[in-house]
Design a protein around this motif. Structure first.
Motif, mmCIF file in Angstrom:
data_model
loop_
_atom_site.group_PDB
_atom_site.id
_atom_site.type_symbol
_atom_site.label_atom_id
_atom_site.label_comp_id
_atom_site.label_asym_id
_atom_site.label_seq_id
_atom_site.Cartn_x
_atom_site.Cartn_y
_atom_site.Cartn_z
ATOM 1 N N LEU A 220 1.516 13.650 -10.304
ATOM 2 C CA LEU A 220 1.235 12.294 -9.835
ATOM 3 C C LEU A 220 -0.050 11.713 -10.415
ATOM 4 C CD1 LEU A 220 2.211 12.762 -6.075
ATOM 5 C CD2 LEU A 220 3.670 12.157 -8.022
ATOM 6 N N THR A 221 -0.648 12.398 -11.373
ATOM 7 C CA THR A 221 -1.941 11.958 -11.892
ATOM 8 C C THR A 221 -1.861 11.335 -13.279
ATOM 9 O OG1 THR A 221 -2.413 14.147 -12.792
ATOM 10 C CG2 THR A 221 -3.159 13.700 -10.527
ATOM 11 N N GLY B 28 0.798 -1.220 0.000
ATOM 12 C CA GLY B 28 0.000 0.000 0.000
ATOM 13 C C GLY B 28 0.831 1.270 0.000
ATOM 14 N N ILE B 29 2.039 1.192 -0.534
ATOM 15 C CA ILE B 29 2.936 2.346 -0.614
ATOM 16 C C ILE B 29 2.882 2.902 -2.034
ATOM 17 C CG2 ILE B 29 5.350 3.107 -0.499
ATOM 18 C CD1 ILE B 29 5.807 0.812 1.530
ATOM 19 N N GLU B 30 2.569 4.183 -2.147
ATOM 20 C CA GLU B 30 2.524 4.805 -3.469
ATOM 21 C C GLU B 30 3.934 5.146 -3.936
ATOM 22 O OE1 GLU B 30 -1.347 7.361 -4.110
ATOM 23 O OE2 GLU B 30 -0.315 7.945 -2.242
ATOM 24 N N VAL B 31 4.242 4.765 -5.160
ATOM 25 C CA VAL B 31 5.509 5.097 -5.812
ATOM 26 C C VAL B 31 5.213 5.538 -7.232
ATOM 27 C CG1 VAL B 31 6.947 3.550 -4.407
ATOM 28 C CG2 VAL B 31 5.922 2.702 -6.546
ATOM 29 N N TRP B 32 6.120 6.348 -7.775
ATOM 30 C CA TRP B 32 6.001 6.818 -9.150
ATOM 31 C C TRP B 32 7.373 6.773 -9.794
ATOM 32 C CZ3 TRP B 32 3.733 8.980 -4.931
ATOM 33 C CH2 TRP B 32 2.340 9.049 -4.940
ATOM 34 N N LEU B 33 7.477 6.115 -10.931
ATOM 35 C CA LEU B 33 8.714 6.083 -11.694
ATOM 36 C C LEU B 33 8.960 7.463 -12.270
ATOM 37 C CD1 LEU B 33 10.842 3.968 -12.627
ATOM 38 C CD2 LEU B 33 9.442 3.638 -14.671
ATOM 39 N N ARG B 34 10.221 7.885 -12.330
ATOM 40 C CA ARG B 34 10.585 9.185 -12.885
ATOM 41 C C ARG B 34 11.871 9.020 -13.680
ATOM 42 N NH1 ARG B 34 14.529 11.914 -9.582
ATOM 43 N NH2 ARG B 34 15.070 10.619 -7.798
ATOM 44 N N SER C 280 3.640 12.203 -14.597
ATOM 45 C CA SER C 280 3.019 12.592 -15.866
ATOM 46 C C SER C 280 4.066 12.993 -16.896
ATOM 47 C CB SER C 280 2.061 13.759 -15.642
ATOM 48 O OG SER C 280 2.796 14.940 -15.321
ATOM 49 N N VAL C 281 3.703 12.866 -18.143
ATOM 50 C CA VAL C 281 4.594 13.267 -19.229
ATOM 51 C C VAL C 281 4.878 14.763 -19.161
ATOM 52 C CG1 VAL C 281 4.842 13.421 -21.743
ATOM 53 C CG2 VAL C 281 3.908 11.349 -20.696
ATOM 54 N N ALA C 282 3.864 15.555 -18.828
ATOM 55 C CA ALA C 282 4.076 17.004 -18.706
ATOM 56 C C ALA C 282 5.140 17.305 -17.651
ATOM 57 C CB ALA C 282 2.768 17.710 -18.362
ATOM 58 N N ALA C 283 5.119 16.587 -16.534
ATOM 59 C CA ALA C 283 6.139 16.785 -15.498
ATOM 60 C C ALA C 283 7.504 16.325 -15.993
ATOM 61 C CB ALA C 283 5.755 16.046 -14.227
ATOM 62 N N VAL D 157 3.627 0.219 -14.623
ATOM 63 C CA VAL D 157 4.001 0.820 -13.340
ATOM 64 C C VAL D 157 3.499 2.256 -13.274
ATOM 65 C CG1 VAL D 157 6.062 -0.635 -13.081
ATOM 66 C CG2 VAL D 157 6.267 1.611 -14.144
ATOM 67 N N PRO D 158 3.230 2.738 -12.048
ATOM 68 C CA PRO D 158 2.877 4.142 -11.900
ATOM 69 C C PRO D 158 4.091 5.005 -12.246
ATOM 70 C CG PRO D 158 2.654 2.951 -9.798
ATOM 71 C CD PRO D 158 3.252 2.029 -10.778
ATOM 72 N N MET D 159 3.830 6.147 -12.849
ATOM 73 C CA MET D 159 4.932 7.049 -13.200
ATOM 74 C C MET D 159 4.425 8.473 -13.169
ATOM 75 S SD MET D 159 5.278 6.512 -17.292
ATOM 76 C CE MET D 159 4.254 7.524 -18.339
#
Length: 174
Positions: free
Chosen positions: A120-121, A23-29, A136-139, A132-134
């Motif tokens: 993050l959206t 239940g840990i949120e992560v985002w690839l960057r 946004s392209v704009a970011a 995988v969560p990542m």
């Protein structure tokens, strides 16, 4: 795709899977986020970059240490979580929220600095069957564009210019 890229992809799947199960949120960057947006490995990567909430970082570190990942002594853990296993490096930068709920840098010299709205959206990225969560392209584009502005002592890297071209050329981003 070379062997290091395969091991990095395995690490991406492992971190994303462990985080989701806990239940840990992560985002690839970074460069891997661009590749997951494009759906293919476009270049060699030195490391794998992530974001997670600062409040979850210790728990994530514990899960990864239990799988053989070790702290990288070159980076203080109070700035970001850097882990290595064999020749694969994972860097997890911390996120926080300010008093208004805006997402900000969670630690280090830039702590409290606002990050791009909507970062993050974005939709998950995918390479083959791995999604995988990542960020946004704009970011991704904003970070690559602003790199030499925020760090004037470091000129734009060739890989960032090439990444910008790739990101801007996709049908999924205006």
């Amino acid at each position: 795709m070379d062997d290091l890229a395969r091991r990095q992809l395995d690490g991406i799947a492992e971190l994303a899977g462990l985080a989701a199960a806990a239940g840990i949120e992560v985002w690839l960057r970074g460069g891997w986020a661009m590749d997951f947006h494009l759906g293919e490995v476009t270049r060699a990567h030195v490391d794998v970059d992530w974001y997670c909430w600062r409040a979850d970082a210790d728990r994530l570190a514990g899960l990864l240490r239990g799988r053989g990942w070790r702290p990288d002594p070159r980076m203080p853990v109070d700035v970001q979580l850097d882990l290595v296993r064999a020749d694969v490096e994972m860097s997890v930068a911390y996120l926080a929220q300010d008093a208004t709920g805006r997402v900000v840098v969670g630690a280090g010299p830039w702590a409290g600095t606002a990050l791009p709205d909507g970062m993050l959206t974005g939709p998950p990225g995918r390479i083959g069957p791995l999604a995988v969560p990542m960020i946004s392209v704009a970011a991704q584009i904003e970070f690559k564009e602003m790199f030499p502005v925020r760090m004037p002592d470091r000129p734009r890297r060739g890989k960032d210019a090439a990444d910008l071209t790739r990101l801007r050329a996709t049908d999924r981003h205006p």
